[in-house]
Enzyme design. Structure first.
Site, short mmCIF file in Angstrom:
data_model
loop_
_atom_site.label_atom_id
_atom_site.label_comp_id
_atom_site.label_asym_id
_atom_site.label_seq_id
_atom_site.Cartn_x
_atom_site.Cartn_y
_atom_site.Cartn_z
N LYS A 70 8.89 1.75 -8.90
CA LYS A 70 8.97 0.29 -8.78
C LYS A 70 10.22 -0.24 -9.50
CE LYS A 70 5.39 -0.47 -6.23
NZ LYS A 70 5.51 -1.14 -4.93
N TYR A 104 4.53 6.03 -10.37
CA TYR A 104 4.58 4.72 -9.70
C TYR A 104 5.54 3.76 -10.40
CZ TYR A 104 2.54 0.19 -8.19
OH TYR A 104 2.33 -1.09 -7.71
N ASP A 156 4.53 5.40 9.10
CA ASP A 156 4.22 6.23 7.94
C ASP A 156 5.49 6.34 7.11
OD1 ASP A 156 3.55 8.03 6.00
OD2 ASP A 156 2.95 9.64 7.37
N ILE A 194 -2.56 -7.23 -0.35
CA ILE A 194 -1.44 -8.17 -0.40
C ILE A 194 -0.79 -8.28 0.98
CG2 ILE A 194 0.90 -8.48 -1.37
CD1 ILE A 194 -0.25 -7.33 -4.03
N1 LIG Z 1 -2.73 -4.97 -6.45
C1 LIG Z 1 -2.02 -4.97 -7.56
O1 LIG Z 1 -2.53 -5.20 -8.65
C2 LIG Z 1 -0.53 -4.70 -7.49
C3 LIG Z 1 0.22 -4.87 -8.66
C4 LIG Z 1 1.58 -4.65 -8.62
C5 LIG Z 1 2.19 -4.27 -7.43
N2 LIG Z 1 1.43 -4.10 -6.32
C6 LIG Z 1 2.14 -3.70 -5.09
O2 LIG Z 1 1.74 -4.54 -4.03
C7 LIG Z 1 1.83 -3.81 -2.80
C8 LIG Z 1 0.52 -3.92 -2.05
O3 LIG Z 1 -0.50 -3.37 -2.85
P1 LIG Z 1 -2.05 -3.67 -2.58
O4 LIG Z 1 -2.64 -3.90 -3.89
O5 LIG Z 1 -2.20 -4.64 -1.49
O6 LIG Z 1 -2.52 -2.20 -2.13
P2 LIG Z 1 -3.31 -1.72 -0.85
O7 LIG Z 1 -3.68 -0.29 -1.10
O8 LIG Z 1 -4.38 -2.68 -0.48
O9 LIG Z 1 -2.19 -1.79 0.28
C9 LIG Z 1 -1.22 -0.80 0.46
C10 LIG Z 1 -1.08 -0.57 1.95
O10 LIG Z 1 -0.02 0.37 2.14
C11 LIG Z 1 -0.44 1.31 3.12
N3 LIG Z 1 0.28 2.56 2.93
C12 LIG Z 1 0.15 3.44 1.89
N4 LIG Z 1 0.92 4.49 2.10
C13 LIG Z 1 1.57 4.28 3.28
C14 LIG Z 1 2.50 5.03 4.03
N5 LIG Z 1 2.91 6.26 3.65
N6 LIG Z 1 2.95 4.51 5.20
C15 LIG Z 1 2.52 3.32 5.63
N7 LIG Z 1 1.63 2.56 4.97
C16 LIG Z 1 1.16 3.05 3.80
C17 LIG Z 1 -1.94 1.47 2.92
O11 LIG Z 1 -2.57 1.99 4.08
C18 LIG Z 1 -2.35 0.04 2.58
O12 LIG Z 1 -2.72 -0.67 3.74
C19 LIG Z 1 2.23 -2.40 -3.18
O13 LIG Z 1 3.63 -2.27 -3.06
C20 LIG Z 1 1.81 -2.29 -4.62
O14 LIG Z 1 2.55 -1.34 -5.32
C21 LIG Z 1 0.10 -4.30 -6.31
#
Ligand SMILES: NC(=O)c1ccc[n+]([C@@H]2O[C@H](COP(=O)([O-])OP(=O)(O)OC[C@H]3O[C@@H](n4cnc5c(N)ncnc54)[C@H](O)[C@@H]3O)[C@@H](O)[C@H]2O)c1
Length: 262
Positions: free
Chosen positions: A155, A151, A59, A19
């Site tokens: 959220k 989680y 981080d 995302i």
């Molecule tokens: N994909 C889904 O279905 C979904 C659904 C609901 C909510 N979300 C939310 O959308 C957002 C993006 O999710 P995504 O699916 O793209 O996941 P993703 O794992 O592709 O992206 C998450 C990113 O956060 C980074 N990250 C993790 N821990 C970190 C830290 N301690 N410091 C800095 N960076 C860190 C990771 O390296 C990664 O690049 C998140 O907040 C997730 O909770 C996703």
């Protein structure tokens, strides 16, 4: 390296993720100078190079790293007027009694404390200038029961936090909103399907639209809320979930009518 006078600066945490990268693409298209912030620097550099953005390490588990990243953006790139707080520690489904407390602590540290610190660090300059927009990323797990034991509560807390910041900072010119994705087909989620941890067909059956969300559809909502077009919107949570929340009671009556896409 500093932004030109025409380019406003947007920072995207988790910008190397599914995302996050879609947000980078959307914000670049909208003419922003974008900083990709992530702890995965190999991927962050790759994403930045692919979209004409810059990468920098953050981080969210480390208060000093968040403060350093915010200072670096302001000094090296320019006044930051948009923040998408996308980074999160994800989790696999399990029963509460099976909770691993090392993971619990890590999830709270990143999603709850890390997001709060990100907002205060990046919001400081916005408050000084009396202008800025922030979007946090929640999840539809915030609204109801799910087997994402650590989680989901983080959220839900992000929604509450978003409203707190929106009211606290509203009269100082800073808008704060939350986008809550439903199951979104990011590379990380696709890998989870491939490992059998989640089943896309089960998820699709629970959407009103009969399909899952694409990362760019979440990014479009985030890009809109960060833009001046959303100038009167603050303190909201916007589900981007293909109608998953809306379908819940239909399960009692045999499910959602009509065919779904696979
Ligand atoms: N994909 C889904 O279905 C979904 C659904 C609901 C909510 N979300 C939310 O959308 C957002 C993006 O999710 P995504 O699916 O793209 O996941 P993703 O794992 O592709 O992206 C998450 C990113 O956060 C980074 N990250 C993790 N821990 C970190 C830290 N301690 N410091 C800095 N960076 C860190 C990771 O390296 C990664 O690049 C998140 O907040 C997730 O909770 C996703």
């Amino acid at each position: 390296m500093a932004a030109s006078s025409q380019e406003r600066v947007a920072a995207i945490t988790g910008g190397a993720g599914g995302i996050g990268e879609a947000c980078v693409a959307r914000m670049r298209r909208d003419g922003w100078r974008v900083v990709v912030l992530d702890r995965n620097m190999d991927l962050a550099r790759e994403v930045a190079a692919g979209h004409g953005a810059v990468a920098h390490e953050i981080d969210l588990a480390d208060a000093g790293s968040i403060a350093d990243a915010a200072r670096w953006v302001e000094k090296e790139i320019g006044p930051c007027s948009a923040l998408a707080a996308v980074a999160a520690h994800l989790e696999n489904p399990h029963m509460p009694q099976a909770q691993d407390f090392t993971e619990w602590e890590a999830i709270l540290r990143v999603n709850l404390t890390g997001t709060f610190r990100t907002l205060t660090a990046f919001g400081a300059g916005m408050l000084e200038r009396g202008n800025g927009s922030i979007v946090t990323v929640g999840s539809i797990t915030a609204f109801n029961s799910s087997p994402l034991q650590a989680y989901g509560p983080t959220k839900a807390a992000i929604i509450n936090m978003t409203r707190n910041f929106a009211v606290a900072w509203g009269r100082q010119g800073v808008r704060v909103n939350c986008v809550c994705p439903g199951p979104t087909r990011t590379p990380a989620v696709e890998a989870s399907y491939a490992r059998g941890e989640r089943n896309p067909d089960t998820m699709i059956r629970q959407t009103a639209l009969g399909r899952l969300v694409k990362p760019e559809q979440v990014a479009n909502a985030i890009g809109f809320l960060l833009s001046d077009d959303a100038g009167a919107i603050t303190g909201i949570e916007l589900p981007v979930d293909a109608g998953t929340l809306a379908t819940q009671l239909w399960g009692l009556y045999g499910g959602v009518p009509g065919p779904a896409q696979s």
